[in-house]
Design a protein around this motif. Structure first.
Motif, mmCIF file in Angstrom:
data_model
loop_
_atom_site.group_PDB
_atom_site.id
_atom_site.type_symbol
_atom_site.label_atom_id
_atom_site.label_comp_id
_atom_site.label_asym_id
_atom_site.label_seq_id
_atom_site.Cartn_x
_atom_site.Cartn_y
_atom_site.Cartn_z
ATOM 1 N N MET A 2 -1.352 4.158 -12.279
ATOM 2 C CA MET A 2 -1.897 2.941 -12.892
ATOM 3 C C MET A 2 -1.134 2.619 -14.172
ATOM 4 O O MET A 2 -0.946 1.459 -14.514
ATOM 5 N N LYS A 3 -0.726 3.665 -14.858
ATOM 6 C CA LYS A 3 0.003 3.439 -16.112
ATOM 7 C C LYS A 3 1.343 2.766 -15.847
ATOM 8 O O LYS A 3 1.898 2.104 -16.700
ATOM 9 N N PHE A 4 1.882 2.985 -14.655
ATOM 10 C CA PHE A 4 3.156 2.357 -14.333
ATOM 11 C C PHE A 4 2.971 1.038 -13.601
ATOM 12 O O PHE A 4 3.888 0.547 -12.950
ATOM 13 N N GLY A 5 1.777 0.525 -13.651
ATOM 14 C CA GLY A 5 1.596 -0.829 -13.137
ATOM 15 C C GLY A 5 0.953 -0.933 -11.766
ATOM 16 O O GLY A 5 0.900 -2.020 -11.199
ATOM 17 N N ALA A 6 0.465 0.194 -11.220
ATOM 18 C CA ALA A 6 -0.250 0.085 -9.944
ATOM 19 C C ALA A 6 -1.522 -0.729 -10.185
ATOM 20 O O ALA A 6 -2.105 -0.686 -11.262
ATOM 21 N N TYR A 7 -1.938 -1.472 -9.177
ATOM 22 C CA TYR A 7 -3.103 -2.327 -9.365
ATOM 23 C C TYR A 7 -4.395 -1.536 -9.237
ATOM 24 O O TYR A 7 -5.348 -1.711 -9.996
ATOM 25 N N LEU A 33 0.890 -1.172 0.000
ATOM 26 C CA LEU A 33 0.000 0.000 0.000
ATOM 27 C C LEU A 33 0.918 1.209 0.000
ATOM 28 O O LEU A 33 1.689 1.405 0.935
ATOM 29 N N LEU A 34 0.850 1.985 -1.058
ATOM 30 C CA LEU A 34 1.857 3.027 -1.253
ATOM 31 C C LEU A 34 1.250 4.418 -1.337
ATOM 32 O O LEU A 34 0.450 4.704 -2.222
ATOM 33 N N ASP A 35 1.648 5.262 -0.394
ATOM 34 C CA ASP A 35 1.251 6.663 -0.441
ATOM 35 C C ASP A 35 2.016 7.319 -1.585
ATOM 36 O O ASP A 35 3.228 7.145 -1.707
ATOM 37 N N LYS A 86 7.615 -7.795 -10.934
ATOM 38 C CA LYS A 86 6.576 -7.149 -11.734
ATOM 39 C C LYS A 86 5.171 -7.630 -11.387
ATOM 40 O O LYS A 86 4.180 -7.022 -11.765
ATOM 41 N N ASP A 87 5.082 -8.721 -10.649
ATOM 42 C CA ASP A 87 3.764 -9.278 -10.349
ATOM 43 C C ASP A 87 3.174 -8.808 -9.023
ATOM 44 O O ASP A 87 2.006 -9.035 -8.742
ATOM 45 N N VAL A 88 3.967 -8.171 -8.184
ATOM 46 C CA VAL A 88 3.427 -7.800 -6.878
ATOM 47 C C VAL A 88 2.418 -6.652 -7.034
ATOM 48 O O VAL A 88 2.668 -5.687 -7.753
ATOM 49 N N PRO A 89 1.235 -6.804 -6.429
ATOM 50 C CA PRO A 89 0.256 -5.719 -6.584
ATOM 51 C C PRO A 89 0.599 -4.526 -5.683
ATOM 52 O O PRO A 89 0.965 -4.711 -4.523
ATOM 53 N N VAL A 90 0.484 -3.336 -6.256
ATOM 54 C CA VAL A 90 0.724 -2.114 -5.493
ATOM 55 C C VAL A 90 -0.556 -1.289 -5.531
ATOM 56 O O VAL A 90 -1.052 -0.956 -6.602
ATOM 57 N N LEU A 137 7.209 3.145 -7.043
ATOM 58 C CA LEU A 137 6.414 2.142 -7.741
ATOM 59 C C LEU A 137 7.231 1.466 -8.836
ATOM 60 O O LEU A 137 7.256 0.241 -8.973
ATOM 61 N N ARG A 138 7.930 2.276 -9.615
ATOM 62 C CA ARG A 138 8.696 1.713 -10.727
ATOM 63 C C ARG A 138 9.821 0.813 -10.236
ATOM 64 O O ARG A 138 10.087 -0.238 -10.814
ATOM 65 N N SER A 139 10.462 1.235 -9.162
ATOM 66 C CA SER A 139 11.538 0.390 -8.632
ATOM 67 C C SER A 139 10.990 -0.928 -8.103
ATOM 68 O O SER A 139 11.592 -1.986 -8.297
ATOM 69 N N ILE A 140 9.865 -0.840 -7.430
ATOM 70 C CA ILE A 140 9.252 -2.071 -6.916
ATOM 71 C C ILE A 140 8.899 -3.004 -8.066
ATOM 72 O O ILE A 140 9.196 -4.200 -8.050
ATOM 73 N N LYS A 141 8.299 -2.429 -9.100
ATOM 74 C CA LYS A 141 7.912 -3.246 -10.256
ATOM 75 C C LYS A 141 9.137 -3.820 -10.951
ATOM 76 O O LYS A 141 9.067 -4.856 -11.595
#
Ligand SMILES: Nc1ncnc2c1ncn2[C@@H]1O[C@H](COP(=O)(O)OP(=O)(O)OP(=O)(O)O)[C@@H](O)[C@H]1O
Ligand SMILES: [Mg+2]
Length: 466
Positions: free
Chosen positions: A93-98, A51-53, A73-77, A65-69
């Motif tokens: 969301m465009k960078f892969g946030a769920y 859960l990311l502020d 790449k599969d972990v939901p943020v 977010l990008r570093s986490i991904k």
């Protein structure tokens, strides 16, 4: 096992309340108060969800977010955002946030989002695991159970493990040559070195030559310095020469020399340079015909042919058509968040009789398109391109449409409208009430068919299916 949630927020109160609420249920909650900590903790404790502020003191939430991904790449943020700050969340969301959730949030709502995200991630991992085993191009990722594919996989395994430095991949377009070349590289001891893809049809001959061989200063106008060639750079790795049939004749001779002697000279150079590179050449053209026409060198052909792999066309391996379809459907279900179960029986029949000139690539595209359009549980012929949906039976009808066939007219004559109505009724009967099937039996479009059904008041004879 309790799932681990990483909460990243600089507000202590938020972290505390999340820990209180989520920690009581089935989750283990760990915290970070800034971006740097978050990344460190993430890499150490591999949480199941984050859960990311989005507003952090030390770095932008998007960066985190990008570093986490990048790490997984599969972990939901799930993004936590201040009320009214939707735009940043949408960007995330465009960078892969769920998903995102606005502050202040209701804990119940958050719980639902978390549950869904975890479920989604689970499915995603299942698919990735299937696909990758040990990397994107594992042998297991080659879909196919037909005898020919089983045989092929065996050979691929052998080639990958061998020292063979040349491989020729032949096969129609879309049969998987690029894909197999990658598998061979990734499964070989060369996998830690580069895989370089050179398309011989895409660049003019002299450019390919200077790319492959490199050059010394002054080798040609404009060569103001020297440059290493791909044969040099990728020594220890693999060079994939795609569309080798289009390589120019003189260059073919130079290539043969590299293969035979494992040495080459840069353009304008005098020293022989050693290279240990595996060359995988591919073509969807008939090299033998090119040889007869004098545009492909016979010596190179025979040299390449020593280790030759023939990719079978899709139409010759019926069971793989169905298997590949199901794999693509499963994969796209995750991507499109859909729940399509498979192909309808009718679609299967059409798929098995279609010739698939574009092979696996075409199948993939057809399924992708159908999945976007389909709202039923199974992919129905309705959403297939015309060339597939019009089955062989139908083509026969069309071919015969110029011919005459016999409909006896009774002595007293008949009403032509009644004949039409009778035909509609019969088609519906044969199709067990399925509209699209019935429409196809009469070579009618869906709308045209529906119009007639209504005109004759035959709606009652249709099944719920369409
Ligand atoms: N056996 C297979 N299992 C899974 N995916 C496959 C298989 N064969 C092909 N594909 C997929 O089909 C698509 C087309 O394959 P690819 O690009 O390798 O074809 P190609 O033979 O190089 O075609 P072309 O001659 O047009 O370059 C790719 O997306 C590839 O991943
Ligand atoms: Mg290709």
């Amino acid at each position: 096992m309790r799932e681990k949630i990483l909460v990243v927020d600089d507000e202590r109160l938020i972290r505390w309340s999340l820990k209180e609420n989520l920690g009581k249920s089935r989750y283990e909650v760990i915290e970070a108060e800034n971006g740097n900590d978050a990344l460190k903790i993430f890499s150490e404790s591999l949480p199941d969800i984050v859960l990311l502020d989005i507003n952090l003191p030390d770095m932008s939430g998007i960066e985190v977010l990008r570093s986490i991904k990048g790490m997984d790449k599969d972990v939901p943020v799930v993004i936590i955002t201040a009320f009214g700050n939707i735009q940043t969340a949408v960007d995330a969301m465009k960078f892969g946030a769920y998903d995102f959730i606005e502050k202040p949030f209701e804990i119940e709502k958050l719980n639902i989002v978390i549950e869904k995200a975890l479920e989604n991630a689970f499915l995603r991992r299942e698919v990735t695991r299937y696909r990758t085993k040990d990397g994107d191009y594992a042998l297991e990722s080659i879909v196919g159970n037909s005898l020919r594919m089983q045989e092929l996989k065996k050979i691929i395994r052998r080639i990958a493990a061998s020292n063979t430095t040349t491989v020729l991949l032949e096969g129609e377009t879309g049969t998987g040559k690029d894909f197999i070349a990658r598998v061979i590289h990734d499964q070989s001891s060369r996998s830690h070195k580069s895989f370089i893809d050179v398309n011989c049809a895409a660049l003019p001959g002299n450019l390919i030559e200077s790319e492959l061989f490199g050059y010394e200063r002054g080798a040609f106008t404009g060569a103001s310095g020297s440059k290493k060639g791909l044969f040099e750079i990728s020594s220890g790795g693999t060079i994939y020469l795609d569309e080798i049939g289009d390589m120019n004749y003189d260059l073919q001779a130079k290539l043969l020399k590299v293969i035979d002697t494992k040495t080459f000279r840069r353009l304008g150079g005098t020293t022989e340079i050693m290279t240990d590179v595996r060359i995988i050449a591919a073509t969807n053209r008939d090299l033998q015909a090119k040889m007869k026409a004098g545009t492909f060198r016979e010596d190179l052909y025979w040299r390449l042919k020593v280790m030759q792999l023939l990719m079978p066309p899709l139409r010759e391996r019926g069971e793989d058509i169905l298997l590949l379809s199901q794999k693509f459907i499963d994969r796209l279900n995750v991507e499109f968040k859909k729940h399509i179960k498979g192909l309808s029986e009718e679609t299967m029949k059409l798929f098995l009789s279609y010739k698939w000139p574009g092979n696996v690539r075409e199948l993939k595209n057809v399924i992708e398109r159908a999945m976007i359009l389909e709202s039923e549980e199974y992919i129905t012929p309705e959403h297939l391109p015309a060339e597939i949906a019009q089955s062989d039976d139908l083509r026969t009808v069309k071919q015969k449409s110029g011919e005459r066939f016999d409909i006896p007219i009774p002595e007293g004559g008949l009403d032509i409208e009644n004949v039409e109505k009778e035909l509609l009724r019969k088609a519906l009967e044969m199709a067990k009430g399925n509209q699209s099937k019935a429409a196809r039996l009469l070579n009618l479009g869906r709308d045209a068919f529906r119009y007639r059904v209504q005109k004759f008041g035959l709606e009652g004879e249709m099944s719920g299916e369409n």
